[in-house]
Design an enzyme around this catalytic site. Structure first.
Site, PDB file in Angstrom:
ATOM      1  N   LYS A  53       0.837  -1.201   0.000  1.00 38.88           N
ATOM      2  CA  LYS A  53       0.000   0.000   0.000  1.00 38.88           C
ATOM      3  C   LYS A  53       0.877   1.257   0.000  1.00 38.88           C
ATOM      4  CE  LYS A  53      -3.899  -2.274   2.302  1.00 38.88           C
ATOM      5  NZ  LYS A  53      -4.713  -2.462   3.525  1.00 38.88           N
ATOM      6  N   GLN A  97      -4.443  -1.001   9.674  1.00 40.30           N
ATOM      7  CA  GLN A  97      -4.414  -2.337   9.091  1.00 40.30           C
ATOM      8  C   GLN A  97      -5.025  -3.348  10.062  1.00 40.30           C
ATOM      9  OE1 GLN A  97      -3.583  -3.016   5.928  1.00 40.30           O
ATOM     10  NE2 GLN A  97      -3.998  -5.182   6.207  1.00 40.30           N
ATOM     11  N   ASP A 120     -10.630   3.468   4.500  1.00 40.83           N
ATOM     12  CA  ASP A 120     -11.151   2.128   4.243  1.00 40.83           C
ATOM     13  C   ASP A 120     -12.669   2.098   4.084  1.00 40.83           C
ATOM     14  OD1 ASP A 120      -9.325  -0.082   4.066  1.00 40.83           O
ATOM     15  OD2 ASP A 120      -8.656   0.376   6.102  1.00 40.83           O
TER      16      ASP A 120
HETATM   17  N1  GUN Z   1      -7.212  -6.394   6.432  1.00 43.99           N
HETATM   18  C1  GUN Z   1      -7.691  -7.150   5.426  1.00 43.99           C
HETATM   19  N2  GUN Z   1      -8.263  -6.376   4.478  1.00 43.99           N
HETATM   20  C2  GUN Z   1      -8.153  -5.099   4.912  1.00 43.99           C
HETATM   21  C3  GUN Z   1      -8.550  -3.849   4.365  1.00 43.99           C
HETATM   22  O1  GUN Z   1      -9.156  -3.743   3.280  1.00 43.99           O
HETATM   23  N3  GUN Z   1      -8.233  -2.758   5.119  1.00 43.99           N
HETATM   24  C4  GUN Z   1      -7.608  -2.857   6.308  1.00 43.99           C
HETATM   25  N4  GUN Z   1      -7.363  -1.738   6.964  1.00 43.99           N
HETATM   26  N5  GUN Z   1      -7.226  -3.994   6.840  1.00 43.99           N
HETATM   27  C5  GUN Z   1      -7.504  -5.107   6.139  1.00 43.99           C
END
Ligand code: GUN
Length: 291
Positions: A53, A97, A120
């Site tokens: 990311k 995350q 998100d």
């Molecule tokens: N863990 C698994 N998928 C995601 C996501 O799309 N965003 C975040 N922040 N954590 C995750």
């Protein structure tokens, strides 16, 4: 021959568009979008995702504020950090995350992110907005994985109206927001999950099948209608032998692909789209805040 939905290529196209938008923001407002990325602890998969990311954000010109915290920190410290980032003018998006260590109340943490900076789209305000909004509201912050799935579907340039869509999985991150997005496209949507009776039979009726259940290669050819479109959200690492492992999806790709109209591979399908959509959300937050 099935159409293989190339997530890398579609994600690259979206990233090129975002780069142009970010250049324009820079010219007009003398600043670039900022994304704060918070990781707590060292779960290996999370470290891989956070790295990917961060790299992608830098590529399109987003400024990343990296916060890697020890898993021994108290929940209050994380809440304090989020509060600071909520008030930091150069931060447009905040991402925590997941999963967080077990001692954290995940929902409380997600609720503490100001909805305007919710990269998100997991905050209850944004979840609610997604559920009541009109189809083409460009200001929405939409959970990245289902949004990426929708953009992959749109690449096919087919009419989604009235299509029978089945989503396997009912998570807040994928299944539920996926269903909302497909309803907005006027699909007829069914969510199935681990307790569903006759799950195969229901999936077999789907024109569009989205697999987000986290079980390696569960969906075989008995689950899939001839000519269906199959999107595989699963990322499962399976052991081949002592030293070797590989990534597979929730769909038994080699068996299923022949009879589909289109199918997304793992890796190289939904994964890159999730990341591109995070960059899109950060850019959208920035534009919303500057408007
Ligand atoms: N863990 C698994 N998928 C995601 C996501 O799309 N965003 C975040 N922040 N954590 C995750």
């Amino acid at each position: 021959m099935p159409h293989i939905l190339d997530g890398k290529k579609v994600a690259q196209k979206l990233k090129e568009q975002l780069k142009v938008e970010i250049d324009n923001i820079k010219l007009k407002f003398k600043r670039v979008p900022g994304l704060a990325v918070i990781q707590v602890g060292n779960v290996a998969a999370s470290s891989v995702y956070v790295k990917a990311k961060t790299k992608a954000a830098n590529e399109v010109g987003i400024n990343v504020f990296d916060h890697h915290l020890k898993d021994t920190i108290e929940q209050g410290e994380l809440l304090n950090l989020i509060n600071q980032l909520n008030n930091h003018n150069d931060v447009d998006g905040i991402l925590v995350q997941l999963p967080l260590p077990k001692s954290f109340n995940e929902q409380k943490i997600l609720d503490s992110i100001t909805p305007e900076k919710d990269a998100d789209g997991f905050h209850p305000i944004n979840v609610g907005k997604l559920s009541i909004s009109q189809k083409n509201d460009e200001n929405l912050l939409i959970p990245c994985t289902p949004f990426g799935c929708l953009l992959l579907l749109k690449e096919l340039n087919i009419d989604l109206v009235g299509k029978n869509a089945v989503v396997i999985g009912r998570s807040n991150i994928v299944g539920k927001p996926m269903a909302q997005l497909l309803i907005k496209e006027s699909c007829t949507v069914t969510i199935v999950h681990s307790k569903t009776v006759d799950i195969e039979k229901i999936c077999k009726k789907a024109d569009i099948l989205i697999a987000a259940i986290g079980k390696p290669e569960l969906v075989n050819k008995n689950w899939v209608k001839d000519g269906a479109i199959v999107i595989d959200v699963g990322i499962n690492r399976i052991k081949l032998n002592e030293n070797k492992s590989k990534l597979v999806g929730d769909v038994f790709f080699n068996e299923v692909k022949e009879n589909t109209m289109a199918i997304s591979p793992v890796p190289g399908g939904v994964g890159p789209m999730t990341i591109a959509c995070l960059l899109r959300n950060t850019t959208t937050s920035c534009k919303n805040r500057l408007a």
